[in-house]
Design a protein around this motif. Structure first.
Motif, mmCIF file in Angstrom:
data_model
loop_
_atom_site.group_PDB
_atom_site.id
_atom_site.type_symbol
_atom_site.label_atom_id
_atom_site.label_comp_id
_atom_site.label_asym_id
_atom_site.label_seq_id
_atom_site.Cartn_x
_atom_site.Cartn_y
_atom_site.Cartn_z
ATOM 1 N N ARG A 251 0.836 -1.189 0.000
ATOM 2 C CA ARG A 251 0.000 0.000 0.000
ATOM 3 C C ARG A 251 0.882 1.253 0.000
ATOM 4 N NH1 ARG A 251 -2.877 -0.282 4.733
ATOM 5 N NH2 ARG A 251 -3.381 -2.444 4.270
ATOM 6 N N GLU A 252 1.968 1.169 0.723
ATOM 7 C CA GLU A 252 2.892 2.291 0.803
ATOM 8 C C GLU A 252 3.548 2.558 -0.557
ATOM 9 O OE1 GLU A 252 6.465 3.350 3.887
ATOM 10 O OE2 GLU A 252 5.480 1.417 4.074
ATOM 11 N N ALA A 253 3.830 1.463 -1.275
ATOM 12 C CA ALA A 253 4.583 1.595 -2.521
ATOM 13 C C ALA A 253 3.705 1.948 -3.715
ATOM 14 C CB ALA A 253 5.335 0.295 -2.809
ATOM 15 N N LEU A 254 2.399 1.597 -3.632
ATOM 16 C CA LEU A 254 1.547 1.701 -4.816
ATOM 17 C C LEU A 254 1.520 3.098 -5.452
ATOM 18 C CD1 LEU A 254 -0.305 0.067 -6.671
ATOM 19 C CD2 LEU A 254 -2.233 0.922 -5.319
ATOM 20 N N PRO A 255 1.300 4.180 -4.668
ATOM 21 C CA PRO A 255 1.258 5.493 -5.333
ATOM 22 C C PRO A 255 2.551 5.795 -6.084
ATOM 23 C CG PRO A 255 0.616 5.669 -3.021
ATOM 24 C CD PRO A 255 1.115 4.279 -3.224
ATOM 25 N N ALA A 256 3.691 5.426 -5.485
ATOM 26 C CA ALA A 256 4.979 5.673 -6.141
ATOM 27 C C ALA A 256 5.087 4.871 -7.429
ATOM 28 C CB ALA A 256 6.123 5.318 -5.195
ATOM 29 N N VAL A 257 4.563 3.641 -7.391
ATOM 30 C CA VAL A 257 4.593 2.799 -8.592
ATOM 31 C C VAL A 257 3.812 3.471 -9.717
ATOM 32 C CG1 VAL A 257 3.717 0.646 -9.582
ATOM 33 C CG2 VAL A 257 4.940 0.605 -7.414
ATOM 34 N N LEU A 258 2.611 3.971 -9.368
ATOM 35 C CA LEU A 258 1.770 4.582 -10.400
ATOM 36 C C LEU A 258 2.396 5.858 -10.939
ATOM 37 C CD1 LEU A 258 -1.770 3.962 -8.880
ATOM 38 C CD2 LEU A 258 -0.514 2.631 -10.590
ATOM 39 N N ARG A 259 2.936 6.676 -10.039
ATOM 40 C CA ARG A 259 3.596 7.904 -10.495
ATOM 41 C C ARG A 259 4.786 7.572 -11.385
ATOM 42 N NH1 ARG A 259 2.369 10.066 -5.205
ATOM 43 N NH2 ARG A 259 4.235 9.080 -4.383
ATOM 44 N N GLY A 260 5.566 6.605 -10.953
ATOM 45 C CA GLY A 260 6.736 6.204 -11.736
ATOM 46 C C GLY A 260 6.340 5.699 -13.111
ATOM 47 N N THR A 261 5.251 4.925 -13.141
ATOM 48 C CA THR A 261 4.789 4.385 -14.419
ATOM 49 C C THR A 261 4.412 5.504 -15.379
ATOM 50 O OG1 THR A 261 3.948 2.441 -13.295
ATOM 51 C CG2 THR A 261 3.090 2.856 -15.484
ATOM 52 N N GLY A 273 15.332 9.937 -24.209
ATOM 53 C CA GLY A 273 14.850 9.751 -22.847
ATOM 54 C C GLY A 273 15.266 8.386 -22.360
ATOM 55 N N GLY A 274 14.339 7.467 -22.420
ATOM 56 C CA GLY A 274 14.684 6.098 -22.077
ATOM 57 C C GLY A 274 14.794 5.873 -20.587
ATOM 58 N N ALA A 275 15.278 4.694 -20.258
ATOM 59 C CA ALA A 275 15.191 4.190 -18.903
ATOM 60 C C ALA A 275 16.023 4.977 -17.896
ATOM 61 C CB ALA A 275 15.597 2.720 -18.893
ATOM 62 N N VAL A 276 17.200 5.430 -18.290
ATOM 63 C CA VAL A 276 18.095 6.079 -17.331
ATOM 64 C C VAL A 276 17.487 7.369 -16.817
ATOM 65 C CG1 VAL A 276 20.393 6.999 -16.954
ATOM 66 C CG2 VAL A 276 20.062 5.080 -18.520
ATOM 67 N N LEU A 277 17.076 8.230 -17.775
ATOM 68 C CA LEU A 277 16.492 9.507 -17.397
ATOM 69 C C LEU A 277 15.235 9.287 -16.562
ATOM 70 C CD1 LEU A 277 16.559 12.586 -17.777
ATOM 71 C CD2 LEU A 277 15.066 12.261 -19.737
ATOM 72 N N ALA A 278 14.409 8.316 -16.962
ATOM 73 C CA ALA A 278 13.153 8.063 -16.273
ATOM 74 C C ALA A 278 13.394 7.723 -14.805
ATOM 75 C CB ALA A 278 12.399 6.927 -16.957
ATOM 76 N N SER A 279 14.392 6.874 -14.537
ATOM 77 C CA SER A 279 14.596 6.476 -13.150
ATOM 78 C C SER A 279 15.105 7.655 -12.310
ATOM 79 C CB SER A 279 15.544 5.281 -13.064
ATOM 80 O OG SER A 279 16.787 5.594 -13.611
ATOM 81 N N PHE A 280 15.973 8.475 -12.892
ATOM 82 C CA PHE A 280 16.458 9.647 -12.152
ATOM 83 C C PHE A 280 15.315 10.610 -11.859
ATOM 84 C CE2 PHE A 280 20.529 8.119 -13.447
ATOM 85 C CZ PHE A 280 21.407 8.603 -12.491
ATOM 86 N N ALA A 281 14.489 10.863 -12.896
ATOM 87 C CA ALA A 281 13.393 11.809 -12.729
ATOM 88 C C ALA A 281 12.404 11.304 -11.681
ATOM 89 C CB ALA A 281 12.690 12.024 -14.067
ATOM 90 N N ALA A 282 12.099 10.004 -11.712
ATOM 91 C CA ALA A 282 11.127 9.455 -10.771
ATOM 92 C C ALA A 282 11.638 9.587 -9.336
ATOM 93 C CB ALA A 282 10.839 7.992 -11.099
ATOM 94 N N TYR A 283 12.933 9.364 -9.141
ATOM 95 C CA TYR A 283 13.490 9.478 -7.791
ATOM 96 C C TYR A 283 13.348 10.908 -7.288
ATOM 97 C CZ TYR A 283 16.549 8.570 -3.833
ATOM 98 O OH TYR A 283 17.052 8.413 -2.578
ATOM 99 N N THR A 284 13.655 11.864 -8.168
ATOM 100 C CA THR A 284 13.541 13.273 -7.793
ATOM 101 C C THR A 284 12.114 13.609 -7.410
ATOM 102 O OG1 THR A 284 15.192 13.633 -9.497
ATOM 103 C CG2 THR A 284 14.179 15.586 -8.552
ATOM 104 N N VAL A 285 11.161 13.133 -8.226
ATOM 105 C CA VAL A 285 9.755 13.418 -7.963
ATOM 106 C C VAL A 285 9.336 12.828 -6.615
ATOM 107 C CG1 VAL A 285 7.407 12.839 -8.682
ATOM 108 C CG2 VAL A 285 9.047 13.677 -10.359
ATOM 109 N N GLU A 286 9.698 11.582 -6.366
ATOM 110 C CA GLU A 286 9.312 10.939 -5.102
ATOM 111 C C GLU A 286 9.862 11.707 -3.912
ATOM 112 O OE1 GLU A 286 7.046 8.777 -4.723
ATOM 113 O OE2 GLU A 286 6.874 8.629 -6.903
#
Lengths: 503, 175
Positions: A251-261, A273-286
């Motif tokens: 339950r704790e992880a779900l919102p982050a999963v959806l935002r990351g997706t 873009g691709g995977a590298v940028l996406a993971s960095f951006a998602a971490y920043t957002v979280e």
């Protein structure tokens, strides 16, 4: 396109993907990808280039299904390494080391691994649906494109890939032009003239894409890794437990999963873009959204869930421009384009209409592959961990051998092996000069296409370059490219961009 | 603390461009402020000159009817421009110092590819792979001779089973 079409298309796709052959190749691909992805210091490009020869003898659909499986297996393996060893298996899992490894140290490795796997699966499902929904309209649009639009689209793609990438903008552009230049080598399609072939027969077909990719990524990477002392790898000694996390963790992880997706899906679509940028951006957002950002870096579950979902979503959606427009947005997709051409398929909007079985089969198999990764890999964690204990000094000679055999078997040409060695040296030198190899590879793949479309557009327009801004769609594409260029050159934003990559 | 280590890795995992500061390099003194940029610029210039020179026999044509030489010459000029720009920047902006090149891995790893290329058609896959792996294996600073030899034999045997036998690729195993 109506909804009905999506479903009938997906039904066709699953018909292909669920045949025992496809399932087998998907499984082999995902397993091999994970196997090599787990090993630190071997990126997805090297992995795919190295395993290409395995697919030579397969029919095109099976070959591409297997290569796609290798790609997301690779991503998956990378996150396992990041969590358990604090060394990213792939560049896209660098941020996963931050919180994932902390969780492992606190005895929550099982939670971290399971959330990474399930998050990736959710993201993979969404990414697959997005391809199915966005593919046909995009391909339909692309079929209206004339040479001017195609040229402008490729300009935009190359500019965007520089803007989204890290490192020096100037040097990235220089590498694009270098790649375009290398792409010219061989017979000129229009006139049949030999360009830069120096009388070498093998060069009349151009530089071998596999030799170039293998040299620039595989061999150069090995040379660079051998530069420094072997890093110490402290594999977590204790057994991994708790692979079925509690509902509260999920339950704790779900919102982050959806935002990351969501974030990953969008970033994956963009060139460069691709995977590298996406993971960095998602971490920043979280981290920005968290009530208590200080938890990050100390084992916050969102810090694993967000980036892992984002990089998988991006890995899926980056197939969209490649499959519908024939334009690779990153180095892995450039390699997929190369693999398609080896199989005798010209990537572009026609793939969907001429080979619907291949297109939809591949899309459906991505979903199947993601499911397989979750089911198969979680119980196999122990095996992957033991792989991590293999030291690099035993690993890289194997990579060298596989590269040799792969390049040689492509055309049974020893010259291409020699060229791979030369490109390895070049790649090493370019790294030392602060250049990145990815823009070069994109330029190389797009070069011949760009020249052809440029010539055709100019011929229709009687040699007047105004055609590129006269046609509305072409003008819009070029305008976006110019805006991106201005943005990246503005000092204030350039500073910000560096911050994002440091984060 | 872990985060800082992560940053370091993120930074060191990728080549540093001229607009990212390189904290490890000592401040450059003298006329050349960015030695890496200068080397990069010179590299581009050399490529551009080669492209221009060997592109001379090709017909350039006009924008309406482009000859085979039109795009090559155009690209050579653009690359030359980038080269000049980078060289100029090297005198104006402080940049990273030149990284050292290590000769041993270069010679042994690239040599192993050349050995493979030279032997594969003469001796077959088994001998070619053994030689290539053994030579590449010597490049590591932590190499141990016995392990390397053992690795070479095992990998060669594995490759012979996998590629010509299991995957049916047209490769001869024996001379």
């Amino acid at each position: 396109m109506s909804d009905f079409d999506i479903f009938s298309n997906l039904a066709l796709g699953f018909g292909v993907a669920l045949s025992w052959q496809s399932l087998l190749y998907c499984l082999i691909g995902a397993l091999l990808g994970t196997l090599i992805g787990v090993l630190p210091g071997i990126g997805p490009v090297t992995t795919i280039a190295m395993l290409l020869p395995i697919t030579f003898k397969l029919p095109p659909t099976s070959a591409l299904i297997m290569l796609a499986g290798i790609y997301y297996g690779c991503q998956y393996g990378g996150s396992t390494t990041a969590i358990l060893v604090n060394l990213p298996g792939e560049a896209s899992s660098i941020v996963t080391t931050l919180d994932g490894h902390q969780m492992a140290r606190q005895g929550r490795a099982g939670d971290a691994l399971a959330v990474a796997a399930l998050g990736s699966f959710v993201a993979g499902c969404f990414g697959t649906l997005l391809i199915a929904a966005a593919g046909p309209p995009l391909a339909g649009m692309a079929q209206q494109f004339g040479p001017a639009e195609y040229f402008s689209l490729m300009v935009l793609g190359l500019v965007a890939s520089v803007v989204m990438a890290h490192g020096s903008v100037l040097k990235s552009f220089a590498m694009i032009f270098f790649g375009l230049m290398l792409g010219l080598i061989g017979t000129d399609v229009d006139t049949g003239a030999m360009r830069y072939t120096f009388g070498i027969g093998e060069l009349s077909d151009g530089i071998s894409f596999v030799a170039l990719a293998m040299g620039l990524f595989g061999i150069a990477e090995i040379l660079r890794n051998l530069d420094g002392p072997e890093s110490d790898r402290s594999v977590l000694g204790s057994k991994v437990t708790g692979l079925w996390p509690k509902a509260s963790v999920l339950r704790e992880a779900l919102p982050a999963v959806l935002r990351g997706t969501g974030l990953g899906s969008v970033l994956g679509l963009l060139p460069g873009g691709g995977a590298v940028l996406a993971s960095f951006a998602a971490y920043t957002v979280e981290k920005k959204l968290a009530k208590d950002p200080s938890r990050f870096g100390k084992g916050a579950i969102e810090g694993v869930a967000g980036p892992e979902s984002a990089n998988n979503a991006a890995a899926q959606t980056s197939f969209i421009p490649m499959l519908t427009l024939g334009i690779p947005s990153n180095a892995v997709m450039a390699l997929m384009v190369g693999a398609m051409i080896i199989q005798g398929i010209e990537p572009g909007p026609e793939v969907m209409t001429k080979r619907p079985d291949l297109f939809w089969g591949m899309v459906a198999s991505m979903w199947v592959g993601n499911l397989m990764l979750v089911i198969i890999n979680l119980p196999m964690i122990g095996m992957w961990v033991s792989l991590l204990r293999v030291p690099y000094r035993l690993m890289y000679p194997a990579i060298v051998l596989f590269c040799c055999i792969g390049v040689y078997t492509l055309n049974n040409s020893t010259l291409e092996v020699v060229m791979a060695a030369a490109f390895g040296l070049m790649g090493y030198g370019l790294m030392k000069f602060g250049f990145e190899p990815t823009p070069l590879l994109l330029g190389f793949v797009l070069g011949p296409l760009m020249e052809e479309n440029l010539r055709r557009a100019m011929r229709y327009a009687q040699g007047d370059p105004i055609v590129f801004v006269e046609r509305p769609l072409s003008a819009v594409l070029l305008a976006i490219a110019v805006i991106l260029l201005i943005i990246v050159l503005l000092p204030a934003i350039r500073k910000k961009r560096e911050d994002v990559f440091v984060e | 603390m872990t985060e800082t280590r992560g940053h370091d890795r993120a930074a060191s995992g990728h080549p540093v461009g001229n607009d990212s500061p390189a904290p490890a390099s000592p401040p450059a003194t003298g006329l050349v402020k960015g030695p890496t940029d200068l080397a990069a610029g010179l590299f581009l210039l050399v490529c551009a000159v080669l492209g221009w020179w060997f592109g001379q026999p090709l017909k350039v044509g006009t924008a309406y009817r482009m000859g085979p030489g039109y795009v090559p010459i155009l690209l050579s000029w653009v690359m030359g421009g980038f080269g000049v720009l980078l060289c100029t920047l090297a005198f104006l902006h402080r940049g990273a110092a030149l990284e050292k090149w290590r000769a041993k891995p270069i010679v042994l790893v690239l040599g192993s590819l050349l050995v493979f290329a030279f032997t594969i058609e003469r001796t077959g896959l088994l001998i070619a792979s053994t030689l290539a792996v053994a030579m590449a294996g010597l490049a590591s600073p932590q190499q141990r001779l016995r392990q390397t030899v053992l690795l070479a034999v095992c990998l060669a045997a594995f490759a012979c089973v996998l590629f010509p036998l299991a995957l049916q690729l047209p490769l001869r195993i024996f001379p």
